[in-house]
Design a protein around this motif. Structure first.
Motif, PDB file in Angstrom:
ATOM      1  N   ARG A  98      -2.096   8.422 -17.412  1.00  0.00           N
ATOM      2  CA  ARG A  98      -3.308   7.645 -17.705  1.00  0.00           C
ATOM      3  C   ARG A  98      -4.013   8.239 -18.920  1.00  0.00           C
ATOM      4  NH1 ARG A  98      -5.493   4.278 -13.753  1.00  0.00           N
ATOM      5  NH2 ARG A  98      -7.010   3.928 -15.421  1.00  0.00           N
TER       6      ARG A  98
ATOM      7  N   SER B 194       0.823  -1.211   0.000  1.00  0.00           N
ATOM      8  CA  SER B 194       0.000   0.000   0.000  1.00  0.00           C
ATOM      9  C   SER B 194       0.856   1.260   0.000  1.00  0.00           C
ATOM     10  CB  SER B 194      -0.933   0.004   1.221  1.00  0.00           C
ATOM     11  OG  SER B 194      -0.204  -0.062   2.429  1.00  0.00           O
TER      12      SER B 194
ATOM     13  N   ASP C 109      -2.139  11.991  -8.009  1.00  0.00           N
ATOM     14  CA  ASP C 109      -3.357  11.198  -8.205  1.00  0.00           C
ATOM     15  C   ASP C 109      -4.473  12.076  -8.752  1.00  0.00           C
ATOM     16  OD1 ASP C 109      -2.112   8.943  -7.106  1.00  0.00           O
ATOM     17  OD2 ASP C 109      -2.864   9.355  -5.080  1.00  0.00           O
TER      18      ASP C 109
ATOM     19  N   GLN D 175      -8.729   6.046 -11.594  1.00  0.00           N
ATOM     20  CA  GLN D 175     -10.032   5.634 -12.130  1.00  0.00           C
ATOM     21  C   GLN D 175     -11.137   5.856 -11.099  1.00  0.00           C
ATOM     22  OE1 GLN D 175     -10.576   4.133 -15.364  1.00  0.00           O
ATOM     23  NE2 GLN D 175     -12.706   4.583 -14.827  1.00  0.00           N
ATOM     24  N   THR D 176     -10.847   5.538  -9.832  1.00  0.00           N
ATOM     25  CA  THR D 176     -11.842   5.687  -8.766  1.00  0.00           C
ATOM     26  C   THR D 176     -12.176   7.151  -8.510  1.00  0.00           C
ATOM     27  OG1 THR D 176     -11.059   3.639  -7.728  1.00  0.00           O
ATOM     28  CG2 THR D 176     -12.312   5.159  -6.343  1.00  0.00           C
TER      29      THR D 176
ATOM     30  N   SER E 191       2.623   3.536  -2.394  1.00  0.00           N
ATOM     31  CA  SER E 191       2.655   3.754  -3.843  1.00  0.00           C
ATOM     32  C   SER E 191       4.035   4.167  -4.337  1.00  0.00           C
ATOM     33  CB  SER E 191       1.601   4.782  -4.255  1.00  0.00           C
ATOM     34  OG  SER E 191       1.745   5.973  -3.523  1.00  0.00           O
TER      35      SER E 191
ATOM     36  N   TYR F  69     -11.624   8.148   0.715  1.00  0.00           N
ATOM     37  CA  TYR F  69     -11.010   6.833   0.500  1.00  0.00           C
ATOM     38  C   TYR F  69      -9.783   6.778   1.408  1.00  0.00           C
ATOM     39  CZ  TYR F  69     -14.052   6.620  -3.561  1.00  0.00           C
ATOM     40  OH  TYR F  69     -15.151   6.604  -4.384  1.00  0.00           O
TER      41      TYR F  69
ATOM     42  N   ASP G  54      -2.778   1.882  -7.839  1.00  0.00           N
ATOM     43  CA  ASP G  54      -2.934   1.953  -9.293  1.00  0.00           C
ATOM     44  C   ASP G  54      -4.395   2.068  -9.729  1.00  0.00           C
ATOM     45  OD1 ASP G  54      -3.639  -0.615  -8.595  1.00  0.00           O
ATOM     46  OD2 ASP G  54      -2.475  -1.596 -10.170  1.00  0.00           O
ATOM     47  N   GLU G  55      -5.324   1.903  -8.784  1.00  0.00           N
ATOM     48  CA  GLU G  55      -6.748   2.042  -9.104  1.00  0.00           C
ATOM     49  C   GLU G  55      -7.293   3.425  -8.748  1.00  0.00           C
ATOM     50  OE1 GLU G  55      -8.797  -1.071  -7.058  1.00  0.00           O
ATOM     51  OE2 GLU G  55      -7.593  -2.669  -7.946  1.00  0.00           O
ATOM     52  N   LEU G  56      -6.497   4.218  -8.058  1.00  0.00           N
ATOM     53  CA  LEU G  56      -7.006   5.503  -7.560  1.00  0.00           C
ATOM     54  C   LEU G  56      -7.458   6.460  -8.662  1.00  0.00           C
ATOM     55  CD1 LEU G  56      -4.962   6.662  -4.449  1.00  0.00           C
ATOM     56  CD2 LEU G  56      -7.443   6.566  -4.676  1.00  0.00           C
TER      57      LEU G  56
ATOM     58  N   VAL H  40      -8.406   2.117  -1.616  1.00  0.00           N
ATOM     59  CA  VAL H  40      -8.263   1.662  -3.006  1.00  0.00           C
ATOM     60  C   VAL H  40      -6.781   1.463  -3.291  1.00  0.00           C
ATOM     61  CG1 VAL H  40      -8.642   2.319  -5.418  1.00  0.00           C
ATOM     62  CG2 VAL H  40     -10.365   2.874  -3.681  1.00  0.00           C
ATOM     63  N   ALA H  41      -6.449   0.417  -4.018  1.00  0.00           N
ATOM     64  CA  ALA H  41      -5.054   0.179  -4.388  1.00  0.00           C
ATOM     65  C   ALA H  41      -4.517   1.372  -5.168  1.00  0.00           C
ATOM     66  CB  ALA H  41      -4.946  -1.087  -5.236  1.00  0.00           C
TER      67      ALA H  41
END
Length: 386
Positions: free
Chosen positions: A190, A19, A302, A273-274, A21, A236, A269-271, A266-267
């Motif tokens: 991204r 966790s 992020d 998108q979330t 990053s 989050y 690498d998913e932040l 949230v992981a």
């Protein structure tokens, strides 16, 4: 035909890397250069070939009665690897040899210099080690002088060093005569994301990160309650490892707010998108330490990749980037009232402009430059004569 042995790389981090990053991004680069063993709390990260797990209950500072006494008496040489986590790490490492050791944060340096195999040592300092938590009196009196000693003792002897921005690099140069290279907390570009359309009649605020004292999450909750109808806040949060009273109090504060919703962490690498469906990323950190005054945190990057506008408290590095790239607004202070007043002045056109600016800056503010720095360091370390 004899197969060439890949370099053996040890990555030390007194965090749960799964966790963390910054260290996860570092591991992706290390894996291109050799066989990577991680030494940390928690489970083996995906990019590691091997893993040595430090039991979670062992602290990485000398918090035993004997250790505290030695810190108070400035007996640093006798205490530098006596912290329970470092002592156990030494035992677990045994006589294993490595070609490169990456020490994440200055507290890992005494251990790194005891690893077998005459390794090249790269210290990723992250932030300003001597005053990491000087807003805590016991840390200021006992740990801060010890961390200053560690930096003075070991930084001149490392083969490479890095930190998160130019301001903190200059501080290391001025005090210890070592100028680290800059590896920001930027994340990968991204290209699949774009500014999301805003919900009609609602401005969606969001904050992500660790739920630890001093992060001033309460001020953001206060702000959304002051703003009233037409505003929501999504959180989050990563709970503190101890599951302490602060986390329980914060949960109660969230439950009492009709406009705030707490989500599971949230992981990393998913932040992006979330976070993407939201409008404004909010971070209000009072300048309790030099690291706060000169912060350039993960969440800044992020928010950029998520294509959000930003609302940040005043801080040297983020002020400059937000102004230069027109990414958002800076609050006049660090209270809920400061945050609410700043957001209340924004209209829909302002928010759309910030999100568009984040989209325009996303590639420039991605991790590609930082990866080049890390790869250059590893190339040099592997080419250097042993």
């Amino acid at each position: 035909m004899t197969e060439t042995r890949r370099p053996r790389i040890l990555c030390i981090s007194f965090s749960d890397i799964t966790s963390d990053s910054r260290v996860l991004r570092q591991l992706d680069v290390l894996a291109d250069f050799g066989e990577v063993t991680t030494l940390s709390y928690g489970d083996r990260p995906a990019a590691a070939d091997d893993h040595i797990e430090i039991p979670r209950h062992l602290p990485s500072l000398a918090q035993t009665p004997v250790g505290v006494l030695k810190l108070a008496l400035r007996l640093y040489r006798s205490v530098e690897v006596q912290a329970p986590a470092l002592a156990e790490a030494l035992r677990l490492l045994g006589d294993r040899e490595f070609d490169i050791v990456v020490a994440n944060e200055a507290r890992a340096l005494p251990l790194a210099f005891r690893v077998h195999g005459a390794p090249r040592i790269w210290c990723d300092l992250h932030e300003w080690a001597p005053e990491e938590r000087t807003h805590v009196l016991s840390w200021k009196l006992l740990v801060s002088p010890f961390m200053r000693w560690v930096c003075a003792e070991y930084l001149p002897r490392v083969d490479a060093s890095t930190t998160i921005n130019d301001s903190i690099a200059t501080m290391y140069s001025d005090e210890f005569g070592t100028m680290p290279e800059v590896v920001r907390n930027a994340i990968a570009y991204r290209p699949d994301l774009a500014p999301s359309p805003r919900s009609e009649g609602t401005v969606r605020l969001v904050h992500s990160g660790g739920a630890v004292p001093g992060r001033n999450i309460e001020a953001i909750i206060d702000a959304v309650d002051l703003l009233g109808d037409g505003y929501t806040l999504d959180l989050y949060l990563i709970p503190s490892r101890q599951g302490d009273a602060y986390w329980r109090d914060l949960q109660a504060r969230i439950d009492a707010s009709p406009r705030t919703t707490l989500h599971p962490p949230v992981a990393p690498d998913e932040l992006p998108q979330t976070l993407n469906p939201h409008d404004l990323g909010v971070f209000i950190l009072p300048p309790l330490t030099p690291n706060h005054r000169y912060m350039l945190p993960n969440k800044f990057f992020d928010f950029v990749q998520a294509r959000l506008g930003m609302v940040f408290g005043p801080s040297v590095e983020t002020d400059r980037l937000i102004a230069d790239e027109r990414l958002g607004v800076i609050t006049p202070g660090y209270t809920g009232e400061d945050v609410a007043a700043t957001i209340r002045r924004l209209d829909s056109d302002d928010i759309d402009a910030f999100k568009t600016a984040a989209n325009d800056a996303a590639e420039r503010l991605s991790s590609s430059r930082d990866v080049d720095v890390e790869r250059g360091i590893l190339d040099r370390l592997l080419d250097a004569p042993r």
